[in-house]
Design a protein around this motif. Structure first.
Motif, short mmCIF file in Angstrom:
data_model
loop_
_atom_site.label_atom_id
_atom_site.label_comp_id
_atom_site.label_asym_id
_atom_site.label_seq_id
_atom_site.Cartn_x
_atom_site.Cartn_y
_atom_site.Cartn_z
N ASN A 1 18.76 66.99 66.79
CA ASN A 1 17.35 67.21 67.15
C ASN A 1 17.20 68.13 68.35
O ASN A 1 16.12 68.69 68.56
N ARG B 1 17.63 71.63 66.47
CA ARG B 1 16.61 71.92 65.44
C ARG B 1 15.48 72.85 65.90
O ARG B 1 15.17 73.82 65.21
N PRO B 2 14.82 72.64 67.04
CA PRO B 2 13.71 73.53 67.41
C PRO B 2 14.15 74.99 67.58
O PRO B 2 13.41 75.91 67.21
N GLU C 1 14.58 76.31 64.03
CA GLU C 1 13.31 76.47 63.33
C GLU C 1 12.53 77.66 63.87
O GLU C 1 11.84 78.34 63.12
N GLY D 1 12.38 79.61 60.71
CA GLY D 1 11.18 79.04 60.12
C GLY D 1 11.40 77.57 59.84
O GLY D 1 12.50 77.13 59.56
N ALA D 2 10.34 76.81 59.94
CA ALA D 2 10.43 75.36 59.74
C ALA D 2 10.09 75.02 58.30
O ALA D 2 9.39 75.78 57.63
N PRO D 3 10.56 73.92 57.81
CA PRO D 3 11.49 72.96 58.42
C PRO D 3 12.95 73.33 58.11
O PRO D 3 13.23 74.05 57.17
N VAL D 4 13.83 72.79 58.93
CA VAL D 4 15.27 73.03 58.77
C VAL D 4 15.99 71.69 58.86
O VAL D 4 15.66 70.83 59.67
N GLU D 5 16.97 71.52 57.98
CA GLU D 5 17.92 70.41 58.10
C GLU D 5 19.30 71.01 58.11
O GLU D 5 19.46 72.21 57.84
N ARG E 1 16.96 74.37 53.94
CA ARG E 1 15.65 73.74 53.82
C ARG E 1 15.86 72.29 53.36
O ARG E 1 16.89 71.96 52.75
N THR F 1 13.60 85.58 58.05
CA THR F 1 13.96 85.02 59.36
C THR F 1 14.03 86.15 60.39
O THR F 1 13.88 87.32 60.05
#
Length: 135
Positions: free
Chosen positions: A33, A36-37, A40, A44-48, A69, A80
């Protein structure tokens, strides 16, 4: 009346050897976490993430990740901040060095799509616990 609080942080675990944070653990989630920001904002969001390397020791952590994604969807490089740089990258393989300071994980160094083992020879990485990065 005396009240005592026990705070567990990376500082209290600095004597622990390097380990892989277990899937679903609070430590692993906190590390991901933190990354992640940043990802992203770039992808671009969202990302896992698909984690292919993660080690933590003391107040340091190092992660090797493949962003995607949710549900395994492929990220199109052209959508991106890396559009047009694909020829100079090894995909979206991402590496991040983190340090636990100020009661949270912080990104100290990261790279997306490196074509070499960038941490070897870097004096910053000489300061981290042995075994934190891949050999």
């Amino acid at each position: 009346m005396c009240v005592f609080f026990l705070t567990v942080s990376a500082a209290t675990t600095s004597a622990q050897p390097v380990h892989e944070p277990a899937r679903g653990s609070i430590e692993r989630k906190a590390i991901l976490n933190t990354i992640r920001p940043l990802m992203e904002a770039r992808l671009g969001a969202p990302v896992e993430f698909v984690v292919f390397w993660m080690r933590s020791g003391g107040d340091w952590a190092f992660a090797g990740l493949d962003p995607q994604r949710p549900g395994g969807g492929r990220i199109n490089l052209q959508n991106t901040v890396y559009a047009g740089q694909g020829d100079y990258m090894d995909g979206l393989h991402t590496y991040a060095l983190l340090r636990y300071q100020y009661d949270r994980w912080n990104i100290i160094d990261f790279v997306v799509g490196p074509t070499d083992v960038f941490w070897q020879g870097d004096p910053l990485y000489a300061r981290i616990p042995p075994g934190l990065t891949p050999h």
